[in-house]
Design a protein around this motif. Structure first.
Motif, PDB file in Angstrom:
ATOM      1  N   ASP A   1      44.132  -5.120  73.517  1.00  0.00           N
ATOM      2  CA  ASP A   1      43.359  -4.723  72.331  1.00  0.00           C
ATOM      3  C   ASP A   1      43.301  -5.886  71.335  1.00  0.00           C
TER       4      ASP A   1
ATOM      5  N   PRO B   1      50.008   3.032  69.165  1.00  0.00           N
ATOM      6  CA  PRO B   1      49.114   3.306  70.310  1.00  0.00           C
ATOM      7  C   PRO B   1      49.907   3.497  71.602  1.00  0.00           C
TER       8      PRO B   1
ATOM      9  N   LYS C   1      48.984   0.705  77.699  1.00  0.00           N
ATOM     10  CA  LYS C   1      48.075   0.888  78.840  1.00  0.00           C
ATOM     11  C   LYS C   1      48.866   1.291  80.096  1.00  0.00           C
TER      12      LYS C   1
ATOM     13  N   GLU D   1      50.827  12.006  71.180  1.00  0.00           N
ATOM     14  CA  GLU D   1      50.973  10.832  70.313  1.00  0.00           C
ATOM     15  C   GLU D   1      52.285  10.127  70.662  1.00  0.00           C
TER      16      GLU D   1
END
Lengths: 332, 44
Positions: free
Chosen positions: A133, A192, A195, A211
């Motif tokens: 990101d 976040p 991945k 979350e």
């Protein structure tokens, strides 16, 4: 001849005396820099850590979790950024690769960190990233600046992707090195989802609405000369929270005390001990040595000049003296 | 007067040396061919 020698010595005295401050305050800030082709691997371990290993959402205690952190300087990319920005930069492609007790991957977080090679201020380009990101870093990461001071610094947290102060706490002795101890506490914060998560866990497999929250106590023992951490530790906790189902309790993804492996601490200390000599050469040994040499040469030059100017010895007196002068006063 | 000239020569030489050193700088080198590590190394 003496006057000529004193002038040559004077020229050298001024040369070395001028070189002293020039070396410390002009050359050092321009010559001292993080090498663009740095390559370094550090292994950290968390013993008896709690880890979520699959989608059953039941965390387990594992005997050991290893974090392999590689920093690799990308020279070609740093040349491109230098051409665009005009700044001497370092581009680090890093990978934090987390391995479970069975040797299988638990998670991995790649990063691209771009910073000024001299000041370590972050330099922003489109390729700056964390876990794929794009990010906009402020503050330092991984390493502190040369000649680290006893003060707080802004430190970039790649998990939260925010910057917060890391506090200077104390000066300590660590394996023969005087180091500054820095500490940062990151309170529980939503971060976040990576991945790649343990056991192939994905947000979809967890029902979609999930979350990730995280808190850590980050500790660094930093050699103030080079700014390189010689030891690092994190008391780290991560959990999954389910905001749409308030009855579901948070699930620990990871909880453990992550410390540098002993052999890597030893090798880092040895590396830092050798590197700090180069910094000390520019900031201390050469400036002081040149100053002392300049003063000695100036003193020698003045001494020779003074000897060259001293009047010549009087010529030998050839007149015959009266061997028995009459001491009696002359009576008038 | 000759002392002033000698001092000026020394100062100019010091400036020239430092400016040359900083202008040349250190070579950037090449990107290490070593990979980003994905197995636990046995030693540093």
């Amino acid at each position: 001849m003496r006057r000529k020698s004193s002038l040559v010595l004077l020229a050298f005295a001024v040369f070395f005396a001028a070189l002293s401050p020039l070396m410390r305050w002009y050359a050092f800030p321009r010559l001292a820099k993080v090498p663009a082709n740095q390559y370094q691997v550090v292994v950290l371990e968390a013993k008896n850590a709690t880890l979520l290993t699959d989608t059953s959402l039941v965390p387990k205690v594992v005997p050991k979790l290893s974090v392999i952190q590689t920093l690799k300087g990308n020279v070609e990319e740093s040349k491109k950024v230098k051409a665009d920005t005009g700044r001497d930069v370092v581009v680090w492609d890093s990978l934090s690769y987390i391995v479970g007790p069975d040797g299988k991957m638990v998670s991995q977080v790649p990063e691209r960190y771009i910073f000024d090679a001299h000041s370590q201020d972050p330099v922003h380009t489109a390729s700056e990233s964390v876990d794929g990101d794009p990010v906009h870093r402020e503050g330092i990461e991984f390493k502190f600046p040369f000649l680290t001071e006893k003060r707080d610094y802004f430190y970039y947290d790649a998990q939260a992707r925010t910057t917060a102060p890391i506090h200077y706490k104390a000066t300590q002795n660590f394996r023969g090195l005087k180091v500054y101890y820095f500490e940062q506490i990151v309170p529980w914060v939503k971060v976040p989802l990576p991945k790649t998560m343990p056991g192939g866990i994905t947000p979809a497999a967890l029902g979609g609405s999930v979350e990730r929250w995280y808190t850590t106590k980050r500790m660094f023992w930093v050699d103030p000369t080079t700014g390189a951490p010689v030891n690092g530790e994190e008391v780290h906790q991560e959990e999954l929270r389910f905001p749409q189902t308030p009855d579901t309790k948070p699930v620990t993804v990871f909880a453990g005390d992550v410390k540098m492996r002993e052999d890597y601490i030893d090798s880092t200390v040895e590396l830092v001990k050798s590197q700090r000599q180069l910094i000390l050469l520019l900031t201390s040994y050469l400036p002081w040595g040149f100053l002392i040499l300049g003063v000695v040469l100036l003193a020698l030059s003045l001494f020779l000049e003074a000897r060259g100017r001293r009047p010549a010895d009087p010529a030998p007196d050839d007149t015959v003296r009266d061997p028995d002068p009459d001491p009696r006063p002359i009576a008038v | 007067m000759r002392a002033l000239i000698a001092a000026a020569i020394g100062l100019a030489a010091a400036l020239a040396l430092v400016l040359t050193m900083t202008a040349v700088g250190a070579p950037a080198g090449k990107t290490s061919p070593k990979p980003l590590v994905t197995t636990v190394p046995s030693h540093p």
